[in-house]
Design a protein around this motif. Sequence first.
Motif, PDB file in Angstrom:
ATOM      1  N   VAL A   7     -26.622  28.419 -55.228  1.00 27.28           N
ATOM      2  CA  VAL A   7     -27.936  29.060 -55.245  1.00 27.28           C
ATOM      3  C   VAL A   7     -28.542  28.788 -56.624  1.00 27.28           C
ATOM      4  CG1 VAL A   7     -29.119  31.303 -55.146  1.00 27.28           C
ATOM      5  CG2 VAL A   7     -27.146  30.881 -53.671  1.00 27.28           C
ATOM      6  N   ALA A  60     -27.002  22.572 -49.070  1.00 28.89           N
ATOM      7  CA  ALA A  60     -27.749  23.527 -48.245  1.00 28.89           C
ATOM      8  C   ALA A  60     -27.002  23.854 -46.952  1.00 28.89           C
ATOM      9  CB  ALA A  60     -29.129  22.953 -47.929  1.00 28.89           C
ATOM     10  N   GLU A  82     -28.065  17.178 -51.727  1.00 27.13           N
ATOM     11  CA  GLU A  82     -28.870  18.382 -51.484  1.00 27.13           C
ATOM     12  C   GLU A  82     -28.599  18.958 -50.091  1.00 27.13           C
ATOM     13  OE1 GLU A  82     -32.849  16.981 -52.408  1.00 27.13           O
ATOM     14  OE2 GLU A  82     -33.477  19.054 -52.745  1.00 27.13           O
ATOM     15  N   ARG A  83     -28.531  18.069 -49.115  1.00 30.75           N
ATOM     16  CA  ARG A  83     -28.287  18.504 -47.733  1.00 30.75           C
ATOM     17  C   ARG A  83     -26.913  19.129 -47.572  1.00 30.75           C
ATOM     18  NH1 ARG A  83     -30.504  13.687 -43.909  1.00 30.75           N
ATOM     19  NH2 ARG A  83     -32.694  14.274 -43.938  1.00 30.75           N
ATOM     20  N   HIS A 114     -24.121  26.116 -47.707  1.00 28.29           N
ATOM     21  CA  HIS A 114     -24.442  27.248 -48.592  1.00 28.29           C
ATOM     22  C   HIS A 114     -23.556  27.239 -49.831  1.00 28.29           C
ATOM     23  CE1 HIS A 114     -26.749  28.692 -45.232  1.00 28.29           C
ATOM     24  NE2 HIS A 114     -25.675  28.594 -44.467  1.00 28.29           N
TER      25      HIS A 114
END
Length: 310
Positions: free
Chosen positions: A45, A39, A35-36, A42
């Motif tokens: 989405v 994020a 997840e990190r 980027h």
Amino acid sequence: MKCKRCGERAEVQLRAHNTAFCRTCYLFYFRRQVERAIAAQHMLVLGERILVAVSGGKDSLALWDVLVDLGYDTTGLYLGLGIGQYSDASQEKVERFAAGRALPLRVVKLEAEGPGLGVPAVAAASRRAPCAACGTMKRHYFDAAAFTGGFDVLATGHNLDDEAARLLGNVLRWQKDHLARQRPVLPPTHPKFVRKVKPLYLTSEYETAVYAFMRGIDYIVDECPNAAGATQLLYKAALDRLEVESPGTKLAFVKEFLRTAQPAFAAVEQREPQECAGCGMPAYGALCSFCSLVREVETRRARTASPLPA
Ligand code: AMP
Ligand code: FES
Ligand code: ZN
């Protein structure tokens, strides 16, 4: 040894991160790592249509599993490379995984596509090592499937060990154009390309193996029969030795490359692709590398089929 998160008995020790976890906390840690990475870079989405390239191995199936868990809209893509029993067995693993979770899966068999060529035929007829031919073919079919399927992004299961080995190979030969494009996120450089992401680029092969085991994912354990002797494996073995002596070496190698050196290479290398005269996909020459490879194979076959009169 105790779990660093909850204090229960630890089942996994991660020397590169100087930590240890019990089963429940390891699964939490692994998902959060992915997840990190997503994020921070980027990569994805929520709501985008993601095509996940799955080979039947632990990394890509673990990736698909996590992405589904995180709520992403995913479709699997399996390429049948035509490598005998190995391809049959890996396709079965992927199909079972998808069916068991009711996930959409696309299967593309290379021998049933345009030029009708699987990896062994191309490797035999061209002078390239099987893995080099295979890489070119996979890239082409990944791009084509993502574009024709109208996906927003293509995700692959490349892990930290893959990325570190590739970086070592690129550095040893100072392949500036490859270094310029070695990134966990590649924005599309042409309307027929989609974004390409590698959400596991900081996750080691050991970590994905533990995750797949704990999640009960049934994956193909055998390496591709063409992998024996591949230079990539030599680089992996060299990095493994360094990692034993100095845990965290691979992570620092890849992370620091991306932070300090990669932007400099990317700033210099800025070539815009044109359209391939053969297949219409983006290409850096008149033909894309896939069509050049196919043409090479066809020329060689035509020569052997009609020898010059004596
Ligand atoms: P490799 O090139 O075998 O190291 O695989 C790197 C990544 O490419 C895997 O994690 C998958 O995401 C993808 N991949 C490799 N082989 C296939 C295949 N036959 N079908 C679909 N995706 C694949
Ligand atoms: Fe491509 Fe083995 S998977 S040659
Ligand atoms: Zn082409």
